[in-house]
Design a protein around this motif. Structure first.
Motif, PDB file in Angstrom:
ATOM      1  N   TYR A  75       0.791  -1.401   0.270  1.00 33.99           N
ATOM      2  CA  TYR A  75      -0.156  -0.003  -0.001  1.00 33.99           C
ATOM      3  C   TYR A  75       0.970   1.394   0.374  1.00 33.99           C
ATOM      4  CZ  TYR A  75      -3.123  -3.825   1.394  1.00 33.99           C
ATOM      5  OH  TYR A  75      -3.247  -5.175   1.859  1.00 33.99           O
ATOM      6  N   THR A  76       1.249   1.953  -1.087  1.00 35.21           N
ATOM      7  CA  THR A  76       2.219   2.704  -1.380  1.00 35.21           C
ATOM      8  C   THR A  76       0.894   4.367  -0.974  1.00 35.21           C
ATOM      9  OG1 THR A  76       1.826   3.271  -3.313  1.00 35.21           O
ATOM     10  CG2 THR A  76       3.261   1.620  -2.621  1.00 35.21           C
ATOM     11  N   VAL A  77       2.079   5.583  -0.839  1.00 40.45           N
ATOM     12  CA  VAL A  77       1.606   7.212  -0.996  1.00 40.45           C
ATOM     13  C   VAL A  77       2.307   8.201  -1.683  1.00 40.45           C
ATOM     14  CG1 VAL A  77       0.170   6.785   1.208  1.00 40.45           C
ATOM     15  CG2 VAL A  77       2.751   7.580   1.278  1.00 40.45           C
ATOM     16  N   THR A  78       1.868   8.659  -1.800  1.00 44.36           N
ATOM     17  CA  THR A  78       3.170  10.023  -3.192  1.00 44.36           C
ATOM     18  C   THR A  78       3.495  10.747  -1.987  1.00 44.36           C
ATOM     19  OG1 THR A  78       1.048  10.910  -3.423  1.00 44.36           O
ATOM     20  CG2 THR A  78       1.525   9.644  -4.458  1.00 44.36           C
ATOM     21  N   PRO A  79       3.809  11.545  -2.288  1.00 43.88           N
ATOM     22  CA  PRO A  79       4.585  12.466  -1.534  1.00 43.88           C
ATOM     23  C   PRO A  79       4.271  13.489  -0.805  1.00 43.88           C
ATOM     24  CG  PRO A  79       6.416  12.306  -3.046  1.00 43.88           C
ATOM     25  CD  PRO A  79       5.304  11.787  -3.839  1.00 43.88           C
ATOM     26  N   ASP A  80       3.225  13.899  -2.264  1.00 42.56           N
ATOM     27  CA  ASP A  80       2.558  14.641  -1.835  1.00 42.56           C
ATOM     28  C   ASP A  80       1.067  14.489  -1.275  1.00 42.56           C
ATOM     29  OD1 ASP A  80       4.131  17.028  -3.483  1.00 42.56           O
ATOM     30  OD2 ASP A  80       3.338  15.949  -5.087  1.00 42.56           O
ATOM     31  N   HIS A 122      -5.051  -1.203   6.384  1.00 37.28           N
ATOM     32  CA  HIS A 122      -4.443  -2.565   7.059  1.00 37.28           C
ATOM     33  C   HIS A 122      -2.997  -3.057   7.216  1.00 37.28           C
ATOM     34  CE1 HIS A 122      -5.981  -2.199   2.733  1.00 37.28           C
ATOM     35  NE2 HIS A 122      -5.422  -0.931   2.011  1.00 37.28           N
ATOM     36  N   ALA A 123      -3.659  -2.781   8.717  1.00 35.54           N
ATOM     37  CA  ALA A 123      -2.518  -3.355   9.696  1.00 35.54           C
ATOM     38  C   ALA A 123      -0.852  -2.724   9.495  1.00 35.54           C
ATOM     39  CB  ALA A 123      -2.917  -4.066  10.474  1.00 35.54           C
ATOM     40  N   VAL A 175      -2.150   7.747   7.133  1.00 36.68           N
ATOM     41  CA  VAL A 175      -2.686   7.026   8.439  1.00 36.68           C
ATOM     42  C   VAL A 175      -3.833   5.903   8.282  1.00 36.68           C
ATOM     43  CG1 VAL A 175      -4.017   7.453  10.637  1.00 36.68           C
ATOM     44  CG2 VAL A 175      -1.695   9.477  10.143  1.00 36.68           C
ATOM     45  N   ARG A 176      -4.611   6.728   7.583  1.00 33.74           N
ATOM     46  CA  ARG A 176      -5.457   5.308   7.234  1.00 33.74           C
ATOM     47  C   ARG A 176      -5.373   4.847   6.915  1.00 33.74           C
ATOM     48  NH1 ARG A 176      -8.170  10.514   5.287  1.00 33.74           N
ATOM     49  NH2 ARG A 176      -7.853  10.439   3.639  1.00 33.74           N
TER      50      ARG A 176
END
Length: 139
Positions: free
Chosen positions: A79-84, A97-98, A91-92
């Motif tokens: 599960y990834t996020v972008t820098p922006d 996904h623990a 947090v979500r």
């Protein structure tokens, strides 16, 4: 207070190829004083391997750490996020996904990691986790 992932992420994450041995990764974690590395082929993120993954998925199974590669022990469902992205999104994802660490990608390329400890230091530095995360390593 930081509002975006880029404000608190660990930049320039340590990456290894999928065929890197468990022993090599363990030594890299020791030498760099880190608990996780990203597994990538070129610019393509393939997984994340933590110190716990090495113990539970390789050593506890009796696998030879010199012969076992991280491809077989890393977490591939990422599960990834972008820098922006907003920190709340990270947090979500962690809650839903623990997971304790989320790779940060920019156009599919790994550029960082944001951890539960990073969030604790940013959002609640006086908490036990915030204090522990900010402490010097206990070598």
């Amino acid at each position: 207070m930081a509002q975006h992932v880029r404000d608190i992420m660990t930049s320039a994450p340590v990456t290894v190829g999928p065929q890197t041995s468990v022993t090599q990764v363990a030594r890299l974690m020791r030498d760099e004083d880190i608990g996780a590395v990203l597994v990538a082929e070129g610019d393509d993120l393939r997984g994340l391997v933590s110190d716990r993954d090495l113990v539970v998925r390789a050593l506890a199974e009796g696998d030879d750490p010199d012969e076992t590669t991280v491809a077989g022990v890393c977490s591939g469902d990422l599960y990834t996020v972008t820098p922006d992205e907003d920190l709340d999104q990270a947090v979500r994802l962690m809650r839903e996904h623990a997971v304790r660490r989320v790779p940060v990608v920019d156009h599919g390329r790994p550029v960082g990691i944001v951890s539960l400890g990073d969030l604790a230091m940013e959002r609640d530095p006086d908490s036990a986790l915030g204090g522990i995360s900010a402490a010097r390593p206990n070598r």
